[in-house]
Structure formats: C-alpha cells, structure tokens
Design an enzyme around this catalytic site. Structure first.
Site, mmCIF file in Angstrom:
data_model
loop_
_atom_site.group_PDB
_atom_site.id
_atom_site.type_symbol
_atom_site.label_atom_id
_atom_site.label_comp_id
_atom_site.label_asym_id
_atom_site.label_seq_id
_atom_site.Cartn_x
_atom_site.Cartn_y
_atom_site.Cartn_z
ATOM 1 N N PRO A 131 0.757 -1.249 0.000
ATOM 2 C CA PRO A 131 0.000 0.000 0.000
ATOM 3 C C PRO A 131 0.789 1.302 0.000
ATOM 4 O O PRO A 131 0.207 2.358 -0.226
ATOM 5 C CB PRO A 131 -0.836 -0.121 1.280
ATOM 6 C CG PRO A 131 -0.004 -0.959 2.199
ATOM 7 C CD PRO A 131 0.813 -1.864 1.330
ATOM 8 N N HIS A 132 2.101 1.250 0.281
ATOM 9 C CA HIS A 132 2.821 2.514 0.432
ATOM 10 C C HIS A 132 4.258 2.409 -0.088
ATOM 11 O O HIS A 132 5.105 1.787 0.548
ATOM 12 C CB HIS A 132 2.894 2.936 1.906
ATOM 13 C CG HIS A 132 1.572 2.967 2.602
ATOM 14 N ND1 HIS A 132 0.601 3.915 2.344
ATOM 15 C CD2 HIS A 132 1.056 2.152 3.551
ATOM 16 C CE1 HIS A 132 -0.449 3.688 3.118
ATOM 17 N NE2 HIS A 132 -0.206 2.623 3.843
ATOM 18 N N TYR A 133 4.539 2.998 -1.235
ATOM 19 C CA TYR A 133 5.911 3.161 -1.719
ATOM 20 C C TYR A 133 6.683 1.842 -1.808
ATOM 21 O O TYR A 133 7.835 1.735 -1.396
ATOM 22 C CB TYR A 133 6.677 4.143 -0.824
ATOM 23 C CG TYR A 133 5.983 5.460 -0.629
ATOM 24 C CD1 TYR A 133 6.009 6.431 -1.624
ATOM 25 C CD2 TYR A 133 5.302 5.734 0.547
ATOM 26 C CE1 TYR A 133 5.361 7.641 -1.453
ATOM 27 C CE2 TYR A 133 4.641 6.946 0.734
ATOM 28 C CZ TYR A 133 4.674 7.890 -0.279
ATOM 29 O OH TYR A 133 4.022 9.083 -0.102
ATOM 30 N N GLY B 141 7.514 1.342 2.212
ATOM 31 C CA GLY B 141 8.901 1.449 1.768
ATOM 32 C C GLY B 141 9.642 0.145 1.635
ATOM 33 O O GLY B 141 10.820 0.140 1.277
#
Length: 227
Positions: free
Chosen positions: A119-121, A138
């Site tokens: 969901p994120h980077y 990340g």
C-alpha cells in the site's frame, strides 16, 4: 528446502492464477510464464464482471482504480481490488481480489494473491505474494543481483537451488508481514505466517511461522495458547 515448494507456501484457491502453477514445484518456475498466462486468461474473463481497457488489460468492474494510476498490459486486476494514486503497474501483473496497490507502488512481472497489500511506496518485481501478505511502507523486493549473476536460493543449512533466473525478487507465503523499510534481496523465500522485522535485509529462506529479527536470529512463533 520444503519451505520453498508451492504447496507449502500458497493456498492456490486464493488466486485467479491457480492454473499458472500447474506442473511446477517451485513458484519461481512460473515467473517467465506470467505474461502469456494473463493474455490467455484475460480472453476468457466474463464481460459482465471485467472490462477490457487498452491492450491486454482486464479490470474488474468492481475494482477501484485511481485516474492517476499508470497501467501497462498484460494485466488483470481482480474484483474489489484497489489501485491507488500514482501506482505504476509496468505489465505482467495479476492483482488479486481485494488486493491493494498503493501510492507510488510499482509492480512488474508479479502475482499478487487475493487480499495482498502493497500500500505505500513499495517495489515488487519478479515476485509472488501469497494470500493476505502485507508489505510495510517502503519495503521492496530487489530482483537483480549486483553482480548480475543468476539467482540461487539458499537456506541457513547450506542447501542451494539453482534457479537459472537473472531476475528473481521474492517468494512470499500466505499471511506474511514484511516490516517497513525492509529489503528482500534476490532469491528470498519467506514461509507462510512469518514476520520480518522493520529495516531488515533478507537474503535467504525463512521457515514458516517464524520471526526474522536479523541474519542468524530467526525465532519460531509461539502458538497463541502458549504463555
């Protein structure tokens, strides 16, 4: 190396790509086949449930795709999946039902089983993520060795499997939690129901039901009824 076998990593009932794994023993064997499989499967999908958008791109009508996302086929995005702002899907990707592909996440030559969350980077390339696997913000799969040699899968007992692949990210089992900022190096295999500590650099086979703290320090999870 039993952990590395498909039957010990994944519930194949939780992916539209079940037939892709037929005849294979180890999941990385199917990486070169993803593109052709998507094209063949996409042509058979129900027009009532899936919409074809562009060349070799099939998106479930119940999926949510941000207008800022970039999608290059071949791709199948499953029912109730969510592709968020500025996601970058470079092709050869199967996004499972209810899966989340997040902000600035990049996918390339992957199978995401149902309910996977990246969901994120995140960068996920040449990898397979099992049912309900989750990658923290990340965290990435590194898919090419720095010396550009073919990837070898290794465990802590000195066992080795030659894959014959130059590009190989990570095979992540069902219900795996990868901590924020972690790097899964080429040839990493994580057994189901395992946790990877944040900021880890992983380059080996992690047994099922384990907690990876750092190299050489992998603990077995306690059962819920144990004190």
């Amino acid at each position: 190396m039993e952990t590395c076998k498909i039957k010990n990593l994944y519930n194949l009932e939780e992916t539209i790509a079940k037939d892709l794994f037929e005849g294979a023993v180890y999941p990385w064997e199917v990486l070169p086949k993803i593109s052709d499989f998507i094209k063949k499967l996409g042509a058979t999908l129900s027009e009532e449930e899936y919409e074809k958008r562009g060349e070799d791109i099939w998106i479930a009508k119940s999926a949510t795709v941000a207008p800022t996302a970039y999608i290059h086929g071949p791709v199948i995005i499953g029912k109730e999946a969510e592709v968020r702002h500025c996601a970058f899907i470079r092709g050869n990707a199967i996004v499972g039902e209810g899966a989340v592909v997040g902000n600035s996440t990049e996918l390339k030559n992957v199978v995401l089983f149902n309910k996977v969350q990246v969901p994120h980077y995140n960068y996920v390339g040449d990898s397979i993520l099992g049912y309900k696997a989750h990658m923290g913000a990340g965290s990435i799969t590194s898919n090419v060795k720095s010396d550009k040699k073919l990837v070898v899968v290794k465990d802590d007992k000195g066992n080795r499997i030659e894959t014959g692949l130059k590009k190989f990210g990570a095979m992540i089992g069902d219900n795996v939690e990868v901590g924020c900022g972690s790097i899964l190096n080429p040839g990493t295999v994580v057994g189901p129901d395992s946790n990877i500590y944040p900021l880890s650099s992983v380059r080996e086979v992690i047994p099922a039901h384990s907690i990876y703290k750092k190299r050489g320090e992998v603990a077995e999870k306690r059962k819920q009824n144990e004190k």
